[in-house]
Design a protein around this motif. Structure first.
Motif, PDB file in Angstrom:
ATOM      1  N   GLY A 240      -7.021 -17.537  -6.407  1.00 54.58           N
ATOM      2  CA  GLY A 240      -7.230 -16.277  -5.665  1.00 54.58           C
ATOM      3  C   GLY A 240      -6.351 -14.951  -6.348  1.00 54.58           C
ATOM      4  O   GLY A 240      -5.649 -15.276  -7.260  1.00 54.58           O
ATOM      5  N   ARG A 241      -6.885 -13.986  -5.724  1.00 59.65           N
ATOM      6  CA  ARG A 241      -6.124 -12.443  -6.030  1.00 59.65           C
ATOM      7  C   ARG A 241      -5.543 -12.156  -4.910  1.00 59.65           C
ATOM      8  O   ARG A 241      -6.177 -12.011  -3.829  1.00 59.65           O
ATOM      9  CB  ARG A 241      -7.108 -11.604  -6.773  1.00 59.65           C
ATOM     10  CG  ARG A 241      -6.744 -10.329  -7.217  1.00 59.65           C
ATOM     11  CD  ARG A 241      -7.918  -9.318  -7.570  1.00 59.65           C
ATOM     12  NE  ARG A 241      -7.377  -8.006  -7.694  1.00 59.65           N
ATOM     13  CZ  ARG A 241      -7.682  -7.258  -6.535  1.00 59.65           C
ATOM     14  NH1 ARG A 241      -8.437  -7.479  -5.734  1.00 59.65           N
ATOM     15  NH2 ARG A 241      -7.296  -5.907  -6.590  1.00 59.65           N
ATOM     16  N   MET A 242      -4.445 -11.813  -5.069  1.00 58.39           N
ATOM     17  CA  MET A 242      -4.028 -10.868  -3.747  1.00 58.39           C
ATOM     18  C   MET A 242      -2.970  -9.746  -4.402  1.00 58.39           C
ATOM     19  O   MET A 242      -2.069  -9.890  -5.207  1.00 58.39           O
ATOM     20  CB  MET A 242      -3.067 -11.901  -3.077  1.00 58.39           C
ATOM     21  CG  MET A 242      -2.523 -11.415  -1.777  1.00 58.39           C
ATOM     22  SD  MET A 242      -1.785 -12.748  -0.805  1.00 58.39           S
ATOM     23  CE  MET A 242      -0.311 -13.408  -1.597  1.00 58.39           C
ATOM     24  N   GLU A 243      -3.211  -8.526  -3.817  1.00 60.70           N
ATOM     25  CA  GLU A 243      -2.082  -7.616  -3.976  1.00 60.70           C
ATOM     26  C   GLU A 243      -1.630  -6.985  -2.747  1.00 60.70           C
ATOM     27  O   GLU A 243      -2.268  -6.948  -1.606  1.00 60.70           O
ATOM     28  CB  GLU A 243      -3.178  -6.154  -4.278  1.00 60.70           C
ATOM     29  CG  GLU A 243      -3.687  -6.497  -5.674  1.00 60.70           C
ATOM     30  CD  GLU A 243      -4.346  -4.941  -6.289  1.00 60.70           C
ATOM     31  OE1 GLU A 243      -3.988  -3.920  -5.980  1.00 60.70           O
ATOM     32  OE2 GLU A 243      -5.220  -4.936  -7.029  1.00 60.70           O
TER      33      GLU A 243
ATOM     34  N   GLY B 282       0.366  -2.513  -3.302  1.00 62.49           N
ATOM     35  CA  GLY B 282       0.035  -2.170  -4.391  1.00 62.49           C
ATOM     36  C   GLY B 282       0.632  -2.891  -5.468  1.00 62.49           C
ATOM     37  O   GLY B 282       0.228  -2.555  -6.773  1.00 62.49           O
ATOM     38  N   SER B 283       1.030  -4.031  -5.243  1.00 62.28           N
ATOM     39  CA  SER B 283       1.409  -4.880  -6.539  1.00 62.28           C
ATOM     40  C   SER B 283       0.780  -6.137  -6.639  1.00 62.28           C
ATOM     41  O   SER B 283       0.202  -6.712  -5.573  1.00 62.28           O
ATOM     42  CB  SER B 283       3.010  -5.447  -6.377  1.00 62.28           C
ATOM     43  OG  SER B 283       3.873  -4.272  -6.402  1.00 62.28           O
ATOM     44  N   ASP B 284       0.116  -6.688  -7.683  1.00 62.20           N
ATOM     45  CA  ASP B 284      -0.210  -7.897  -7.877  1.00 62.20           C
ATOM     46  C   ASP B 284       0.666  -9.049  -7.728  1.00 62.20           C
ATOM     47  O   ASP B 284       1.574  -9.381  -8.465  1.00 62.20           O
ATOM     48  CB  ASP B 284      -0.887  -8.028  -9.399  1.00 62.20           C
ATOM     49  CG  ASP B 284      -1.577  -9.092  -9.942  1.00 62.20           C
ATOM     50  OD1 ASP B 284      -1.546 -10.183  -8.938  1.00 62.20           O
ATOM     51  OD2 ASP B 284      -1.900  -9.312 -10.781  1.00 62.20           O
ATOM     52  N   ALA B 285       0.608  -9.480  -6.319  1.00 61.82           N
ATOM     53  CA  ALA B 285       1.483 -10.614  -6.051  1.00 61.82           C
ATOM     54  C   ALA B 285       1.409 -11.830  -6.667  1.00 61.82           C
ATOM     55  O   ALA B 285       2.415 -12.554  -6.411  1.00 61.82           O
ATOM     56  CB  ALA B 285       1.307 -10.538  -4.372  1.00 61.82           C
ATOM     57  N   ILE B 286       0.387 -12.160  -7.280  1.00 58.46           N
ATOM     58  CA  ILE B 286       0.171 -13.337  -7.850  1.00 58.46           C
ATOM     59  C   ILE B 286       0.864 -13.807  -9.247  1.00 58.46           C
ATOM     60  O   ILE B 286       1.465 -14.668  -9.772  1.00 58.46           O
ATOM     61  CB  ILE B 286      -1.216 -13.811  -8.109  1.00 58.46           C
ATOM     62  CG1 ILE B 286      -2.291 -13.395  -6.746  1.00 58.46           C
ATOM     63  CG2 ILE B 286      -1.642 -15.136  -8.610  1.00 58.46           C
ATOM     64  CD1 ILE B 286      -1.795 -14.645  -5.561  1.00 58.46           C
TER      65      ILE B 286
ATOM     66  N   VAL C  98      11.968  -8.114  -5.224  1.00 60.25           N
ATOM     67  CA  VAL C  98      11.975  -6.448  -4.843  1.00 60.25           C
ATOM     68  C   VAL C  98      10.787  -6.286  -3.929  1.00 60.25           C
ATOM     69  O   VAL C  98      10.931  -5.857  -2.779  1.00 60.25           O
ATOM     70  CB  VAL C  98      11.825  -5.777  -6.221  1.00 60.25           C
ATOM     71  CG1 VAL C  98      11.623  -4.276  -5.624  1.00 60.25           C
ATOM     72  CG2 VAL C  98      12.955  -5.774  -6.841  1.00 60.25           C
ATOM     73  N   LEU C  99       9.529  -6.909  -3.974  1.00 60.05           N
ATOM     74  CA  LEU C  99       8.543  -6.677  -3.369  1.00 60.05           C
ATOM     75  C   LEU C  99       8.834  -7.424  -1.817  1.00 60.05           C
ATOM     76  O   LEU C  99       8.279  -6.879  -0.866  1.00 60.05           O
ATOM     77  CB  LEU C  99       7.348  -7.320  -3.963  1.00 60.05           C
ATOM     78  CG  LEU C  99       5.780  -7.224  -3.151  1.00 60.05           C
ATOM     79  CD1 LEU C  99       5.575  -5.856  -2.736  1.00 60.05           C
ATOM     80  CD2 LEU C  99       4.887  -8.005  -3.896  1.00 60.05           C
TER      81      LEU C  99
ATOM     82  N   THR D 284      -3.758   3.897  -1.438  1.00 55.01           N
ATOM     83  CA  THR D 284      -2.559   3.936  -0.610  1.00 55.01           C
ATOM     84  C   THR D 284      -2.796   3.531   0.888  1.00 55.01           C
ATOM     85  O   THR D 284      -1.749   3.407   1.570  1.00 55.01           O
ATOM     86  CB  THR D 284      -2.128   5.402  -0.920  1.00 55.01           C
ATOM     87  OG1 THR D 284      -3.013   6.230  -0.512  1.00 55.01           O
ATOM     88  CG2 THR D 284      -1.595   5.560  -2.385  1.00 55.01           C
ATOM     89  N   GLN D 285      -4.091   3.320   1.237  1.00 53.38           N
ATOM     90  CA  GLN D 285      -4.394   3.234   2.586  1.00 53.38           C
ATOM     91  C   GLN D 285      -4.539   1.660   2.962  1.00 53.38           C
ATOM     92  O   GLN D 285      -4.703   1.539   3.849  1.00 53.38           O
ATOM     93  CB  GLN D 285      -5.707   4.084   3.146  1.00 53.38           C
ATOM     94  CG  GLN D 285      -5.525   5.372   2.926  1.00 53.38           C
ATOM     95  CD  GLN D 285      -4.490   6.025   3.808  1.00 53.38           C
ATOM     96  OE1 GLN D 285      -4.392   5.932   4.957  1.00 53.38           O
ATOM     97  NE2 GLN D 285      -3.658   6.831   3.101  1.00 53.38           N
ATOM     98  N   VAL D 286      -4.265   1.007   1.858  1.00 56.84           N
ATOM     99  CA  VAL D 286      -4.458  -0.578   1.849  1.00 56.84           C
ATOM    100  C   VAL D 286      -3.118  -1.232   1.593  1.00 56.84           C
ATOM    101  O   VAL D 286      -2.603  -0.774   0.840  1.00 56.84           O
ATOM    102  CB  VAL D 286      -5.614  -1.111   1.066  1.00 56.84           C
ATOM    103  CG1 VAL D 286      -5.541  -2.625   1.058  1.00 56.84           C
ATOM    104  CG2 VAL D 286      -6.937  -0.328   1.365  1.00 56.84           C
ATOM    105  N   ALA D 287      -2.836  -2.142   2.598  1.00 56.15           N
ATOM    106  CA  ALA D 287      -1.639  -2.890   2.610  1.00 56.15           C
ATOM    107  C   ALA D 287      -1.700  -4.063   1.591  1.00 56.15           C
ATOM    108  O   ALA D 287      -0.905  -4.449   0.812  1.00 56.15           O
ATOM    109  CB  ALA D 287      -0.990  -3.013   3.838  1.00 56.15           C
ATOM    110  N   ILE D 288      -2.964  -4.711   2.047  1.00 54.15           N
ATOM    111  CA  ILE D 288      -3.113  -6.303   1.479  1.00 54.15           C
ATOM    112  C   ILE D 288      -4.510  -6.396   1.056  1.00 54.15           C
ATOM    113  O   ILE D 288      -5.357  -5.873   1.860  1.00 54.15           O
ATOM    114  CB  ILE D 288      -2.755  -7.307   2.438  1.00 54.15           C
ATOM    115  CG1 ILE D 288      -1.335  -7.316   2.980  1.00 54.15           C
ATOM    116  CG2 ILE D 288      -2.992  -8.576   1.580  1.00 54.15           C
ATOM    117  CD1 ILE D 288      -0.766  -8.357   3.893  1.00 54.15           C
TER     118      ILE D 288
END
Length: 258
Positions: free
Chosen positions: A61-64, A67-71, A80-81, A3-7
């Motif tokens: 690549g991978r990107m959150e 808290g959501s798996d944006a890929i 929504v995100l 929860t302390q991480v945005a991206i």
């Protein structure tokens, strides 16, 4: 994701048209921090910002994000995100045929079911948050100074009460006094609203005033991420020459957010 991480981006490849610009970007943005993205001309600062802000998809690549798996989100979940993200474009990107208040209210009309009266009330609140007087609401972009355009665009970026705010060259075209005022506003808004801010900039004064950390792009890669005082003393020639071009005392601004 914490929860302390945005991206969190891992092995991210970005696209400039059909061309892959970055091949292996790995970056973590902490919640509540101001991260400046810098680099020489053509290093892909805006492309990276557009990718991290979900305006364009990465090539790999991978990107959150928040808290959501944006890929791998479907279109509805991605929409929504995106509502949790605000973006200030380099030249403001205000619609010239709409007055300031209508520009600010546009995201509210598109993404909420609020009545016109409620949208206008919230729009006026965002106008005040951006430091603009109430009579600015009825003016059109062509009647505004460069600094007022940036503030009006910032008010629109804040319309949906975002958690993440992306800024593309916020001080571009502004005189030093206006730029410093915008920096102070961003600092206040970060504290007031609990924002996480990622900004592309070439303004070293702005970097020194507001950033917690700086991400330096070069050679198609992310060369370093550190507080500005550490980067200014870097052994890498690209970074050393960048900061030596306009020497100043950056002090020892430690990163509060990791």
């Amino acid at each position: 994701m914490s929860t302390q991480v945005a991206i969190v981006a891992e092995g991210l490849a970005t696209l400039a048209g059909p061309r892959i610009l970055h091949t292996d970007i790995s970056l973590t943005v902490q919640r509540g921090e101001v991260l400046a993205v810098v680099g020489g001309s053509g290093s892909g600062k805006t492309v990276l910002l557009r990718t991290l802000s979900l305006l364009q998809a990465p090539a790999a690549g991978r990107m959150e994000v928040l808290g959501s798996d944006a890929i791998n989100l479907d279109s509805a979940a991605l929409r929504v995100l995106r509502r949790r993200i605000g973006i200030l474009f380099q030249h403001g990107a205000l619609f010239t045929g709409l007055n300031v208040l209508d520009n600010i209210c546009l995201p509210l009309a598109e993404h909420t079911g609020l009545s016109a009266g409620s949208r206008r009330e919230l729009g006026m609140l965002r106008l005040g948050l951006a430091g603009l007087p109430a009579d600015t609401a009825s003016k059109f972009p062509g009647e505004l100074s460069g600094g007022m355009i940036k503030r009006a665009a910032l008010a629109r970026a804040l319309a949906l009460d975002p958690e993440l705010l992306f800024l593309d060259e916020p001080s571009a075209g502004l005189d030093p006094v206006t730029s410093a005022g915008l920096d102070e506003l961003l600092k206040d808004l970060r504290e007031l609203l609990g924002l996480t801010v990622v900004m592309v900039t070439h303004d070293l004064d702005s970097i020194a005033r507001v950033s917690d950390r700086v991400a330096f792009l070069g050679r198609g890669d992310l060369l370093a991420v550190a507080p500005v005082a550490q980067l200014a003393d870097s052994d890498l020639p690209e970074i050393r020459s960048y900061f030596a071009a306009a020497p100043r005392d950056y002090g020892d601004k430690s990163c509060k957010h990791g």
